[in-house]
Design a protein around this motif. Structure first.
Motif, mmCIF file in Angstrom:
data_model
loop_
_atom_site.group_PDB
_atom_site.id
_atom_site.type_symbol
_atom_site.label_atom_id
_atom_site.label_comp_id
_atom_site.label_asym_id
_atom_site.label_seq_id
_atom_site.Cartn_x
_atom_site.Cartn_y
_atom_site.Cartn_z
ATOM 1 N N LEU A 64 107.472 -38.796 41.659
ATOM 2 C CA LEU A 64 107.616 -37.786 42.711
ATOM 3 C C LEU A 64 108.455 -38.237 43.899
ATOM 4 O O LEU A 64 108.647 -37.463 44.841
ATOM 5 N N SER A 65 108.947 -39.457 43.884
ATOM 6 C CA SER A 65 109.643 -39.980 45.066
ATOM 7 C C SER A 65 110.895 -39.189 45.429
ATOM 8 O O SER A 65 111.315 -39.184 46.586
ATOM 9 N N GLY A 71 112.637 -31.465 52.342
ATOM 10 C CA GLY A 71 112.121 -32.219 53.486
ATOM 11 C C GLY A 71 112.777 -33.585 53.586
ATOM 12 O O GLY A 71 113.724 -33.908 52.865
ATOM 13 N N PRO A 72 112.272 -34.416 54.473
ATOM 14 C CA PRO A 72 112.887 -35.736 54.678
ATOM 15 C C PRO A 72 112.609 -36.680 53.515
ATOM 16 O O PRO A 72 111.588 -36.572 52.836
ATOM 17 N N SER A 73 113.522 -37.600 53.322
ATOM 18 C CA SER A 73 113.325 -38.654 52.330
ATOM 19 C C SER A 73 112.798 -39.900 53.028
ATOM 20 O O SER A 73 112.681 -39.949 54.260
ATOM 21 N N GLY A 74 112.488 -40.916 52.246
ATOM 22 C CA GLY A 74 111.981 -42.137 52.840
ATOM 23 C C GLY A 74 112.963 -42.786 53.796
ATOM 24 O O GLY A 74 112.575 -43.357 54.816
ATOM 25 N N LEU A 150 105.900 -36.777 49.862
ATOM 26 C CA LEU A 150 105.001 -37.191 50.935
ATOM 27 C C LEU A 150 103.543 -37.201 50.469
ATOM 28 O O LEU A 150 102.752 -38.027 50.926
ATOM 29 N N SER A 151 103.193 -36.286 49.560
ATOM 30 C CA SER A 151 101.832 -36.313 49.004
ATOM 31 C C SER A 151 101.584 -37.631 48.272
ATOM 32 O O SER A 151 100.537 -38.267 48.446
ATOM 33 N N ALA A 152 102.548 -38.046 47.448
ATOM 34 C CA ALA A 152 102.402 -39.304 46.712
ATOM 35 C C ALA A 152 102.401 -40.500 47.665
ATOM 36 O O ALA A 152 101.656 -41.468 47.466
ATOM 37 N N PHE A 153 103.213 -40.430 48.711
ATOM 38 C CA PHE A 153 103.281 -41.524 49.690
ATOM 39 C C PHE A 153 101.947 -41.688 50.415
ATOM 40 O O PHE A 153 101.406 -42.794 50.502
ATOM 41 N N PHE A 154 101.411 -40.599 50.935
ATOM 42 C CA PHE A 154 100.141 -40.674 51.660
ATOM 43 C C PHE A 154 99.003 -41.116 50.741
ATOM 44 O O PHE A 154 98.105 -41.851 51.161
ATOM 45 N N ALA A 155 99.031 -40.659 49.489
ATOM 46 C CA ALA A 155 97.964 -41.025 48.555
ATOM 47 C C ALA A 155 97.989 -42.525 48.264
ATOM 48 O O ALA A 155 96.947 -43.196 48.309
ATOM 49 N N LEU A 156 99.165 -43.067 47.967
ATOM 50 C CA LEU A 156 99.274 -44.484 47.618
ATOM 51 C C LEU A 156 98.976 -45.389 48.809
ATOM 52 O O LEU A 156 98.118 -46.279 48.741
ATOM 53 N N LEU A 214 111.031 -50.640 50.983
ATOM 54 C CA LEU A 214 112.363 -51.228 50.848
ATOM 55 C C LEU A 214 113.265 -50.372 49.963
ATOM 56 O O LEU A 214 114.410 -50.061 50.341
ATOM 57 N N LEU A 215 112.760 -49.976 48.796
ATOM 58 C CA LEU A 215 113.580 -49.132 47.925
ATOM 59 C C LEU A 215 113.721 -47.725 48.484
ATOM 60 O O LEU A 215 114.788 -47.105 48.349
ATOM 61 N N GLY A 216 112.665 -47.221 49.132
ATOM 62 C CA GLY A 216 112.724 -45.871 49.680
ATOM 63 C C GLY A 216 113.670 -45.758 50.856
ATOM 64 O O GLY A 216 114.278 -44.704 51.092
#
Length: 219
Positions: A64-65, A71-74, A150-156, A214-216
């Protein structure tokens, strides 16, 4: 003494015949494993199950990244300087946590308590910075509901933060228990398990820092 034959070997269930082999179940040649070994083995199984949980979160994030839904990216929202300070605090806390294990082995209460208090302080700084990052994202309209990324980011990242919070509560319990009961055998086993847990969280965070931040934040 009455014995019955099992094949060619007389069976003596109570081991009354001292010169005969004991065929009763439950003991190997070296006897049963120590409780410390059993506890450590069981805790490793728990840690492996936790790693499987994080593997699922990492897999979801990898899929999902790129799903930003406009919306905004990493690269637009990640502050690597802030995350670098978080990482430094957590890695330093791993060192102080290891020092607490050495102090426990030496039965040095002041050094043990000091090392764990420093570990707690570093963990508190880590959580404070992470919560500030989350609050800033939500205030800017970039909460977990904004996009799948962002859902995957907040979850992890949030799942890791919850584990750090649980570890800090466990840490305070360890301080109180050792203060009240000293370095009994069961206390030393708990110190061992806590160290395994805390170091596992540091290893997982290194993966989060690399894969997510770093990758994001890269091109």
């Amino acid at each position: 003494m009455t014995t019955t034959e099992i094949g060619a070997v007389p069976y003596d269930p109570y081991n009354l015949g001292r010169g005969q082999p004991d065929l009763s179940p439950g003991h190997g040649a070296g006897g049963p494993a120590s409780k410390r070994v059993i506890v450590a083995y069981g805790f490793w199984i728990f840690l492996l199950s936790d790693i499987i949980l994080f593997s699922a979160f990492f897999a979801s994030y990898a899929v999902l990244s790129g799903q930003t839904a406009g919306g905004p990216s990493g690269r637009e929202i990640f502050d690597l300087r802030n995350v670098g300070v978080e990482t430094a605090c957590l890695l330093l806390s791993s060192f102080t946590c290891g020092m607490s294990a050495l102090a426990a082995g030496a039965r040095n209460k002041p050094a043990f308590h000091a090392a764990l208090l420093v570990t707690f302080a570093l963990g508190a700084v880590f959580l404070t910075l992470e919560l500030r990052e989350f609050a800033g994202l939500v205030a800017a309209g970039n909460g977990p509901q904004r996009s799948a990324f962002l859902s995957a980011f907040f979850a992890l990242v949030g799942c890791h933060g919850l584990h750090v919070t649980a570890g800090m509560l466990w840490l305070l319990t360890m301080i109180a228990q050792v203060f009240a009961k000293g370095f009994r055998a069961d206390m030393l086993r708990r110190v061992l398990c806590f160290n395994l847990f805390w170091h596992a969280l540091d290893i997982i965070w290194v993966a989060v820092f690399t894969v997510v931040y770093l990758l994001g934040a890269g091109p």
